[in-house]
Every structure is written in C-alpha cells, then in structure tokens.
Design a protein around this motif. Sequence first.
Motif, mmCIF file in Angstrom:
data_model
loop_
_atom_site.group_PDB
_atom_site.id
_atom_site.type_symbol
_atom_site.label_atom_id
_atom_site.label_comp_id
_atom_site.label_asym_id
_atom_site.label_seq_id
_atom_site.Cartn_x
_atom_site.Cartn_y
_atom_site.Cartn_z
ATOM 1 N N MET A 90 0.821 -1.340 0.300
ATOM 2 C CA MET A 90 0.136 0.159 0.166
ATOM 3 C C MET A 90 1.178 1.494 0.489
ATOM 4 S SD MET A 90 -1.412 0.184 4.097
ATOM 5 C CE MET A 90 -1.779 1.795 3.676
ATOM 6 N N ALA A 91 0.096 2.637 -0.674
ATOM 7 C CA ALA A 91 1.037 4.204 -0.124
ATOM 8 C C ALA A 91 0.769 4.405 0.669
ATOM 9 C CB ALA A 91 0.688 4.284 -1.375
ATOM 10 N N SER A 92 1.670 4.974 0.986
ATOM 11 C CA SER A 92 1.321 6.250 2.731
ATOM 12 C C SER A 92 2.032 7.325 2.712
ATOM 13 C CB SER A 92 1.492 4.887 4.111
ATOM 14 O OG SER A 92 2.223 4.882 4.492
ATOM 15 N N PRO A 93 2.371 7.918 3.166
ATOM 16 C CA PRO A 93 3.102 9.105 3.295
ATOM 17 C C PRO A 93 3.745 8.905 4.367
ATOM 18 C CG PRO A 93 0.526 10.262 3.941
ATOM 19 C CD PRO A 93 0.384 8.807 3.774
ATOM 20 N N LEU A 94 4.504 9.900 4.470
ATOM 21 C CA LEU A 94 5.529 9.613 5.745
ATOM 22 C C LEU A 94 4.450 10.712 6.712
ATOM 23 C CD1 LEU A 94 9.244 9.824 4.783
ATOM 24 C CD2 LEU A 94 7.837 8.336 4.704
ATOM 25 N N GLU A 122 -11.123 0.979 1.437
ATOM 26 C CA GLU A 122 -10.676 2.196 1.084
ATOM 27 C C GLU A 122 -10.356 2.367 -0.080
ATOM 28 O OE1 GLU A 122 -8.197 3.786 3.112
ATOM 29 O OE2 GLU A 122 -7.143 2.123 4.521
ATOM 30 N N SER A 123 -10.377 4.329 -0.712
ATOM 31 C CA SER A 123 -10.069 4.542 -1.920
ATOM 32 C C SER A 123 -10.082 5.827 -2.325
ATOM 33 C CB SER A 123 -11.979 4.927 -2.306
ATOM 34 O OG SER A 123 -12.038 5.727 -1.065
ATOM 35 N N LEU A 167 -10.405 0.686 -3.970
ATOM 36 C CA LEU A 167 -9.686 0.013 -4.719
ATOM 37 C C LEU A 167 -9.640 -1.602 -5.753
ATOM 38 C CD1 LEU A 167 -7.785 1.688 -2.356
ATOM 39 C CD2 LEU A 167 -6.189 0.247 -1.993
ATOM 40 N N GLU A 168 -9.319 -1.923 -6.648
ATOM 41 C CA GLU A 168 -9.396 -2.847 -7.149
ATOM 42 C C GLU A 168 -8.615 -4.214 -5.426
ATOM 43 O OE1 GLU A 168 -8.348 -3.082 -10.685
ATOM 44 O OE2 GLU A 168 -10.122 -2.364 -10.769
ATOM 45 N N LEU A 223 -2.490 2.280 -3.137
ATOM 46 C CA LEU A 223 -3.816 3.531 -3.036
ATOM 47 C C LEU A 223 -3.304 4.536 -4.393
ATOM 48 C CD1 LEU A 223 -3.920 4.130 0.453
ATOM 49 C CD2 LEU A 223 -5.475 3.475 -0.815
ATOM 50 N N ASN A 224 -1.961 4.653 -4.388
ATOM 51 C CA ASN A 224 -1.835 5.592 -6.215
ATOM 52 C C ASN A 224 -2.057 5.340 -7.153
ATOM 53 O OD1 ASN A 224 0.313 3.255 -5.032
ATOM 54 N ND2 ASN A 224 1.839 4.715 -4.583
#
Length: 336
Positions: free
Chosen positions: A1-5, A21-22, A55-56, A61-62
């Motif tokens: 998954m993607a997450s900002p720091l 999650e979308s 999300l599929e 996420l990105n």
Amino acid sequence: MASPLVDRLGATSVEHAPVIESAGGLVWRERDGRLQVQLVHRPRYDDWSWPKGKLEPGEALNTAAAREVAEETGKPIVLGVPLPGLQYLTPEGRVKRVHYWAARRASRDEDRPALTARYPLQPPSRDEVDKKSWLDVADAAARLTRAADRGPLEALVDAHADGRLATHAVVIVRHGKAMTRAAWHGTERDRPLTPVGHAQGAALVPVLAAYGVTSVVSSRWERCAATIEPYVRASRARPELSDHLGEAEHERSPSRVAATVRDLLVSGRSSVLCTHRPVLPTVLDVLGQHSRRAVANVLPSRDPFLEPGDLLVAHVAATGKGPRVVAVEKVTPPVF
C-alpha cells in the motif's frame, strides 16, 4: 500500500468498523493565469465531487487513484503531491477512507513511457459519471456538493500559492529481496533476486507508471537491474545502468552517487533510481539538502532506511534557488 511519511488520515477512530479504502485526485491546470480543477457529476448520487473510487484487490492506493481518475474523466493523469484525505462513516456503519493526490493531465509525448506501461484505459461509464466540468477554484468550491470536499481543494490552492504544486517525481527504490550472501557462490555483483524479489519488481510497474516515470537509472549489479527490468520492458524506456551506484563503487566515491541524485532533482523529468541499502544514506542526504525542513525531518534516518522492494517518492518543485523536495511518500507495493 502507499502511505505518506506523515499520515494524511491517521488511524480510524471507529474501532472494529469495516474500512473501505478508496483513492482519487484533484486534476488541475492553469488557464490565463487562473488555477482550475476538474469536477465530475455522479448521477447515482446527483452530486459534484472529485473523481475517485474503490481499490481493486491487490491494488496500491496510488495506482488506484491514477486508474480511477482516468476512468472517470476519460483522460490519463500523472499523480503529484499528496493532499489531505477524508474519512467518514457510511450509512451502513462502515468507515470510508478517501486518499487524494494532486494530478495533472498526462502528455502523450512527454509521458509516453509511463502511459505505455499502464493497462489500457477503460472508457468512463455514464452510469457512474455523466458530466465533467473544469472550473476556477472559487467556482469549484461553490459547486462541490459536500463541504468536506473543500478540504483537499484548500490544500491544493495553498500548494499552488507556495510554488509546491507543479512537481516532478524522483523515486528511490531499494532492490527487491535477493539471495543471501551465504547461499550464493558467485560474485557479489551477480547475486540474483529470489522469486519474491522478482515479484516485487513486477509490483513496481503500476506504481512508477502512476507517477509518470520516464527516466530509469539503476545500479548495474544484477539484483538492481533485475528489480527495475519489469518497468523497463513495460515502459520501453532506455535504462541508464551505472557501476558507481553499486556498493563497492559507492564506498570508493559516494560523491558520484550524490551527483547523480542532484542531476535527477534538476532534470524536471520524473525518474526512478534503483540502488542498494548501503548507498541509501548518501541518496537521502542529498534529498535532505534539497528539502523543505518539514520534509527533511521525516526522511528515513535509520538503517535499513527502506525494506527490499520499497520505494520513496520525492516530489520536486523548481524554485528560484534550485530544486526543492516539497513532499515525500513511502510506498510498499502489494506483492502476491
């Protein structure tokens, strides 16, 4: 998954509630000196909102944000800086989390490698989106059906005013999981990836494409070259393989690595650099030297800095004083 720091949403405040999650984006442009954004109308809800969607299975996420925005607007886009997300309870009692990025329309010429690496664009369904509209930001704020949707817009406007909206990405990748030194009887530069490492390389493809990566730079050593090879094949980009990004050459001359990173920051092209754990401190030091203080303070500072197959997305803006890293994201692409 993607997450900002720095997590845009934080942990959900509703314990044990199912989470949806979308992801989506605020597509922006400048016309006659005015900042404009694109809204979509959804007939099912009769509302004006930002293009977004769920999300599929197995999707980052990105990657979902780039796909959903393209499907709902009918045009491919390139992700920029992350924006504040939203979370709320649905009528069914589930927690809906929406992750947003700033985004620009992709160029068929300048972004060709990234577009080549993507799956074909699905035409938008009129059952989901029946109207699209470009509006000046003040008109967009008035048109939005939900007041909460103005939060990401305000952040976009602030970023534009501060010169932090027009960016290119410099993506730092640590090569995928490799065979252990004890298990490999060849040379260190030829030590290969494991099956997991190869899967991690394949998982990079849609993530790098979402950020519009057109330039590929990598250590020539096998485990780095093999990690980035799936994106090279998918995008048809011509990679620049370098000996000085390997561990041994870096130990002798870290200044050459630093110069490579600075060149990518200055270039204005979205790029990826694949290298090794012992090289990452030099890479991160250069990013820190060119970062806003708030960004420099959250760059990885402890060994191993990135896990195998992980990547760090640095969003770089051009300023009068040179390139400036204005936001960073740490991404672990899903591997199955």
